[in-house]
Design a protein around this motif. Structure first.
Motif, PDB file in Angstrom:
ATOM      1  N   UNK A  30      56.552  74.257  72.148  1.00  0.00           N
ATOM      2  CA  UNK A  30      55.085  75.089  72.429  1.00  0.00           C
ATOM      3  C   UNK A  30      54.146  75.184  72.307  1.00  0.00           C
ATOM      4  N   UNK A  31      53.964  75.173  70.615  1.00  0.00           N
ATOM      5  CA  UNK A  31      52.838  74.874  69.908  1.00  0.00           C
ATOM      6  C   UNK A  31      52.599  74.277  70.151  1.00  0.00           C
ATOM      7  N   UNK A  32      52.920  73.285  69.940  1.00  0.00           N
ATOM      8  CA  UNK A  32      52.480  71.850  69.491  1.00  0.00           C
ATOM      9  C   UNK A  32      51.889  71.240  71.097  1.00  0.00           C
ATOM     10  N   UNK A  33      52.379  71.595  71.799  1.00  0.00           N
ATOM     11  CA  UNK A  33      51.400  71.701  73.283  1.00  0.00           C
ATOM     12  C   UNK A  33      50.666  72.527  73.391  1.00  0.00           C
ATOM     13  N   UNK A  64      63.090  70.712  77.494  1.00  0.00           N
ATOM     14  CA  UNK A  64      62.042  70.750  78.507  1.00  0.00           C
ATOM     15  C   UNK A  64      60.891  70.631  77.749  1.00  0.00           C
ATOM     16  N   UNK A  65      60.258  71.182  76.860  1.00  0.00           N
ATOM     17  CA  UNK A  65      58.882  70.991  76.669  1.00  0.00           C
ATOM     18  C   UNK A  65      58.537  69.917  75.798  1.00  0.00           C
ATOM     19  N   UNK A  66      60.105  69.745  75.416  1.00  0.00           N
ATOM     20  CA  UNK A  66      60.215  68.349  73.874  1.00  0.00           C
ATOM     21  C   UNK A  66      59.635  67.332  75.119  1.00  0.00           C
ATOM     22  N   UNK A  67      60.466  67.142  76.406  1.00  0.00           N
ATOM     23  CA  UNK A  67      59.938  66.316  77.188  1.00  0.00           C
ATOM     24  C   UNK A  67      58.027  65.843  77.611  1.00  0.00           C
ATOM     25  N   UNK A  68      57.783  67.245  77.315  1.00  0.00           N
ATOM     26  CA  UNK A  68      56.456  68.008  77.530  1.00  0.00           C
ATOM     27  C   UNK A  68      55.274  66.966  76.327  1.00  0.00           C
ATOM     28  N   UNK A  69      56.039  67.504  75.962  1.00  0.00           N
ATOM     29  CA  UNK A  69      55.507  67.051  74.765  1.00  0.00           C
ATOM     30  C   UNK A  69      54.890  65.676  74.729  1.00  0.00           C
ATOM     31  N   UNK A  70      56.341  64.591  74.708  1.00  0.00           N
ATOM     32  CA  UNK A  70      55.569  62.941  75.270  1.00  0.00           C
ATOM     33  C   UNK A  70      55.221  62.352  75.957  1.00  0.00           C
ATOM     34  N   UNK A  71      55.264  63.264  77.074  1.00  0.00           N
ATOM     35  CA  UNK A  71      54.464  63.342  78.310  1.00  0.00           C
ATOM     36  C   UNK A  71      53.131  63.218  78.496  1.00  0.00           C
ATOM     37  N   UNK A  72      52.741  64.416  77.176  1.00  0.00           N
ATOM     38  CA  UNK A  72      51.336  64.708  77.297  1.00  0.00           C
ATOM     39  C   UNK A  72      50.857  63.624  76.470  1.00  0.00           C
ATOM     40  N   UNK A  73      51.338  62.999  75.118  1.00  0.00           N
ATOM     41  CA  UNK A  73      50.789  61.525  74.763  1.00  0.00           C
ATOM     42  C   UNK A  73      50.298  60.708  75.152  1.00  0.00           C
ATOM     43  N   UNK A  74      51.854  60.534  75.929  1.00  0.00           N
ATOM     44  CA  UNK A  74      52.031  58.942  76.577  1.00  0.00           C
ATOM     45  C   UNK A  74      50.683  59.457  77.600  1.00  0.00           C
ATOM     46  N   UNK A  75      50.247  60.601  78.132  1.00  0.00           N
ATOM     47  CA  UNK A  75      49.036  60.466  78.824  1.00  0.00           C
ATOM     48  C   UNK A  75      47.393  60.328  78.317  1.00  0.00           C
ATOM     49  N   UNK A  76      48.057  61.093  77.047  1.00  0.00           N
ATOM     50  CA  UNK A  76      46.342  60.704  76.078  1.00  0.00           C
ATOM     51  C   UNK A  76      46.156  59.457  76.092  1.00  0.00           C
ATOM     52  N   UNK A 227      51.897  68.560  57.252  1.00  0.00           N
ATOM     53  CA  UNK A 227      52.642  69.205  57.748  1.00  0.00           C
ATOM     54  C   UNK A 227      53.685  69.012  58.762  1.00  0.00           C
ATOM     55  N   UNK A 228      54.463  69.869  59.629  1.00  0.00           N
ATOM     56  CA  UNK A 228      55.569  69.405  60.184  1.00  0.00           C
ATOM     57  C   UNK A 228      54.560  70.753  61.797  1.00  0.00           C
ATOM     58  N   UNK A 229      56.329  70.180  62.760  1.00  0.00           N
ATOM     59  CA  UNK A 229      55.936  71.176  63.567  1.00  0.00           C
ATOM     60  C   UNK A 229      57.998  72.069  63.565  1.00  0.00           C
ATOM     61  N   UNK A 230      58.327  72.348  62.429  1.00  0.00           N
ATOM     62  CA  UNK A 230      58.658  72.777  62.799  1.00  0.00           C
ATOM     63  C   UNK A 230      59.196  74.510  61.696  1.00  0.00           C
TER      64      UNK A 230
END
Length: 277
Positions: A30-33, A64-76, A227-230
């Motif tokens: 969620x923070x990454x999104x 579901x937020x994990x899918x949203x990250x991939x979808x947003x990267x692909x949209x970019x 760094x990371x998103x963990x």
């Protein structure tokens, strides 16, 4: 200050993220999104361990937020952002696609980025340097039992903090910073990365892998770890003023470190044919 687009998104020439670990329960998607929705960039670099295939083999998890990250990267990528993916050890399967394009995303084992200040940075995930660290087990992968327990503590600490109105804070990073062997391993990793940058004749190196964000200049070599998103929720950016900045992004957003790379001494001439690998 950085350029701001008409949509109030901050524009950067380049952005680096790594160690997202999509498919792992402690991924802070969620923070990454929120971060990715707040920026635009010419080039987005994915510096490995974007999807945690190791974790999903042990126990499948996909929010579901994990899918949203991939979808947003692909949209970019579809909207014109150049997206370059350098797989890490947790998503090493994708290294088989080096020098190819997947869904509009370029895949490379390593890469050379040239900044607006004409400084050259070697980009790689960082697991290449595991053999150089005496205590690499301490800084290795999400999936190690000790690291899982550390993140368990991190998760519950932040749940309690939120109950009392507190912001995200990385207990895991706080503990690692106080363990002597972990500090020694991180220092060995950084020294190995700096040595590789010198060997390659570049101005700096950008990597991830050890979940320890940093920007520092040693012997005119800029060492950057995004760094990371963990644990840390950090990204690296090249701003319009020629600086490299390390950003923290949770409920609070701030610049942790920065380096004015335009003032570095020039590096020797190089063979441009080696810019991409």
């Amino acid at each position: 200050m950085n350029n701001t687009t008409s949509s109030n998104k901050t524009h950067y020439p380049a952005v680096w993220i790594s160690d997202v670990h999509l498919g792992y329960k402690d991924c802070q998607a969620q923070y990454l999104l929120n971060f990715l929705n707040s920026i635009e960039c010419d080039v987005l670099y994915l510096v490995g361990d974007i999807v945690d295939l190791w974790s999903m083999k042990r126990q499948f998890f996909w929010h579901p937020s994990h899918y949203d990250v991939l979808a947003l990267i692909q949209k970019k990528a579809k909207d014109g952002t150049r997206v370059i993916y350098i797989p890490g050890n947790h998503d090493e399967t994708f290294r088989h696609y080096a020098n190819e394009s997947l869904f509009g995303i370029e895949v490379h084992k390593k890469y050379i980025h040239t900044t607006k200040a004409n400084k050259r940075f070697l980009l790689l995930h960082g697991d290449d340097f595991d053999s150089a660290t005496r205590y690499n087990k301490l800084i290795s992968i999400a999936g190690d039992a000790g690291y899982d327990f550390l993140l368990f503590l991190n998760r519950w600490t932040n749940r309690i903090r939120r109950l009392f109105g507190g912001n995200y804070w990385s207990l895991a990073s706080w503990i690692k910073a106080r363990v002597h062997k972990a500090r020694a391993a991180i220092e060995a990793f950084e020294n190995a990365a700096i040595h590789e940058a010198k060997k390659q004749g570049v101005d700096g190196i950008i990597c991830g892998h050890i979940h320890h964000p940093a920007v520092k200049i040693v012997d005119d070599i800029v060492y950057c770890n995004d760094g990371d998103w963990i644990e840390n929720c950090t990204a690296l950016v090249e701003n319009s003023c020629g600086k490299i900045e390390l950003l923290h992004w949770s409920e609070t957003q701030k610049v942790i470190h920065s380096a004015d790379i335009s003032k570095l001494n020039p590096t020797p001439a190089f063979d441009k044919s080696q810019d991409a690998a």
